[in-house]
Design a protein around this motif. Structure first.
Motif, PDB file in Angstrom:
ATOM      1  N   GLY A  59       0.897  -1.257   0.024  1.00 35.99           N
ATOM      2  CA  GLY A  59       0.077  -0.008  -0.131  1.00 35.99           C
ATOM      3  C   GLY A  59       0.787   1.172   0.010  1.00 35.99           C
ATOM      4  O   GLY A  59       0.599   2.185  -0.962  1.00 35.99           O
ATOM      5  N   GLU A  60       1.956   1.276   0.954  1.00 34.06           N
ATOM      6  CA  GLU A  60       2.869   2.487   0.860  1.00 34.06           C
ATOM      7  C   GLU A  60       3.528   2.795  -0.301  1.00 34.06           C
ATOM      8  O   GLU A  60       3.633   3.770  -0.695  1.00 34.06           O
ATOM      9  CB  GLU A  60       3.726   2.441   2.154  1.00 34.06           C
ATOM     10  CG  GLU A  60       2.821   2.548   3.599  1.00 34.06           C
ATOM     11  CD  GLU A  60       2.354   3.893   3.814  1.00 34.06           C
ATOM     12  OE1 GLU A  60       2.712   5.012   3.026  1.00 34.06           O
ATOM     13  OE2 GLU A  60       1.681   4.105   4.784  1.00 34.06           O
ATOM     14  N   GLY A  61       4.042   1.688  -0.764  1.00 28.90           N
ATOM     15  CA  GLY A  61       4.910   1.793  -2.051  1.00 28.90           C
ATOM     16  C   GLY A  61       4.061   2.122  -3.341  1.00 28.90           C
ATOM     17  O   GLY A  61       4.466   2.913  -3.944  1.00 28.90           O
ATOM     18  N   ALA A  62       2.797   1.570  -3.354  1.00 27.92           N
ATOM     19  CA  ALA A  62       2.143   1.815  -4.537  1.00 27.92           C
ATOM     20  C   ALA A  62       1.474   3.377  -4.467  1.00 27.92           C
ATOM     21  O   ALA A  62       1.737   4.001  -5.335  1.00 27.92           O
ATOM     22  CB  ALA A  62       0.771   1.151  -4.482  1.00 27.92           C
ATOM     23  N   THR A  63       1.390   4.022  -2.949  1.00 29.49           N
ATOM     24  CA  THR A  63       0.983   5.265  -3.025  1.00 29.49           C
ATOM     25  C   THR A  63       2.228   6.214  -3.273  1.00 29.49           C
ATOM     26  O   THR A  63       2.088   7.110  -4.120  1.00 29.49           O
ATOM     27  CB  THR A  63       0.720   5.467  -1.460  1.00 29.49           C
ATOM     28  OG1 THR A  63      -0.249   4.857  -0.929  1.00 29.49           O
ATOM     29  CG2 THR A  63       0.213   6.983  -1.220  1.00 29.49           C
ATOM     30  N   SER A  64       3.212   5.976  -2.901  1.00 27.66           N
ATOM     31  CA  SER A  64       4.430   6.451  -3.379  1.00 27.66           C
ATOM     32  C   SER A  64       4.658   6.697  -4.915  1.00 27.66           C
ATOM     33  O   SER A  64       5.033   7.616  -5.555  1.00 27.66           O
ATOM     34  CB  SER A  64       5.843   6.015  -2.822  1.00 27.66           C
ATOM     35  OG  SER A  64       5.858   5.987  -1.473  1.00 27.66           O
TER      36      SER A  64
END
Length: 320
Positions: A59-64
């Motif tokens: 989730g955090e990686g995709a957001t970035s």
């Protein structure tokens, strides 16, 4: 398929060229990415893999990644300026928070390190993006004031031509059909103008497709400025445009057509990078429903046939 590939390649090349104009913000983004990654790897320890929460990491990686894509999209459609700078600061600030959150999911930082909490929690990016949206709102308001003539075009449900941002043949047929269905009195107060603009073929052959597309965009803007707010302008194919004049009698329609013809004949188009300009002309025909029972298809066919008869008549001053 080949035409689609050409348009995709053209759009991608043009987007990359515009993004490269914002080298400063791209450099800031790259330096921030390297700095955060270096600091976390230097001061942190890798968590055991059984402590990883894959949903959070993904989730955090995709957001970035999405934030970087948003930044590139904005940079690809905007020139340098105050609003663009605020957008860039906002997205880069939000990226810093999201990327630090991504690194925290699989790295331990010592308790003495507090800078990561500031990077992840401080709302600098959101504040900058809020300012960008506020300035962008003011910018759009000014643009709306200058584009009232195009509001009807943008609000119609039909797809727009990718070159001129005008409605296409489908919208033209719908406009004629709606006028016909409102009754013979209303139908007889509509005029249809077809025009072929020259020298589109010459520009396309001598200077390439991109210059020809710029020529069509310029001509569409020129015609739009001469029309009344409720008239309809459509781009049918290549150098052919169609105009539906609403609530006119024949003398009024003829006067509007002559004014448009005179304006186009007086216009000179300047090829990008060249000092000399090129004279512009148009083959034009105007028809109205003689009888209230004339079908829209009949009117369009009549206009097309009339334009074909005079298509070989090229203005003597063209290309002079």
């Amino acid at each position: 398929m080949r035409d689609w590939l050409y348009r995709w390649h053209y759009a991608a090349t043009d987007g990359i060229r515009k993004i490269r104009q914002h080298k400063f913000w791209l450099a800031i983004l790259l330096c921030l990415f390297i700095s955060l990654l270096t600091l976390n790897l230097a001061q942190g320890e890798r968590k055991p893999q059984d402590h990883w929460v894959w949903v959070d990491i993904i989730g955090e990686g995709a957001t970035s990644i999405c934030i970087v894509i948003w930044l590139l999209l904005v940079l690809s459609i905007r020139s340098s300026g105050l609003v663009t700078n605020w957008f860039a600061m906002g997205f880069i600030g939000i990226f810093a928070s999201a990327f630090q959150g991504f690194l925290d999911k699989w790295l331990y930082l010592p308790s003495t390190a507090v800078w990561d909490n500031w990077v992840e929690s401080f709302p600098m990016g959101l504040l900058a993006l809020t300012m960008a949206l506020w300035l962008w709102r003011k910018e759009q308001h000014q643009i709306d004031l200058n584009l009232t003539r195009r509001q009807a075009i943008y609000k119609n449900p039909f797809p727009l031509d990718s070159i001129t941002n005008l409605s296409n043949t489908t919208h033209l047929s719908t406009q004629l059909k709606e006028a016909y269905e409102k009754g013979p009195i209303n139908w007889k107060r509509h005029a249809l103008i077809l025009l072929d603009v020259v020298p589109f073929s010459y520009i396309s052959y001598r200077h390439g497709g991109r210059e020809a597309e710029r020529f069509l965009m310029t001509i569409s803007e020129l015609i739009t400025l001469t029309l009344r707010r409720h008239d309809v302008l459509c781009h049918l194919a290549e150098d052919r445009f169609a105009i539906v004049l609403k609530n006119v009698d024949r003398p009024h329609a003829q006067r509007l057509a002559l004014e448009l013809e005179a304006l186009i004949n007086q216009f000179r188009y300047r090829i990008e990078g060249m000092d000399d300009s090129i004279a512009v002309g148009a083959s034009m025909t105007m028809v109205m429903a003689e009888q209230g029972s004339d079908l829209p298809e009949t009117l369009l066919n009549k206009a097309t046939a009339a334009l074909s008869r005079q298509h070989d008549s090229v203005f003597s001053n063209t290309l002079s």
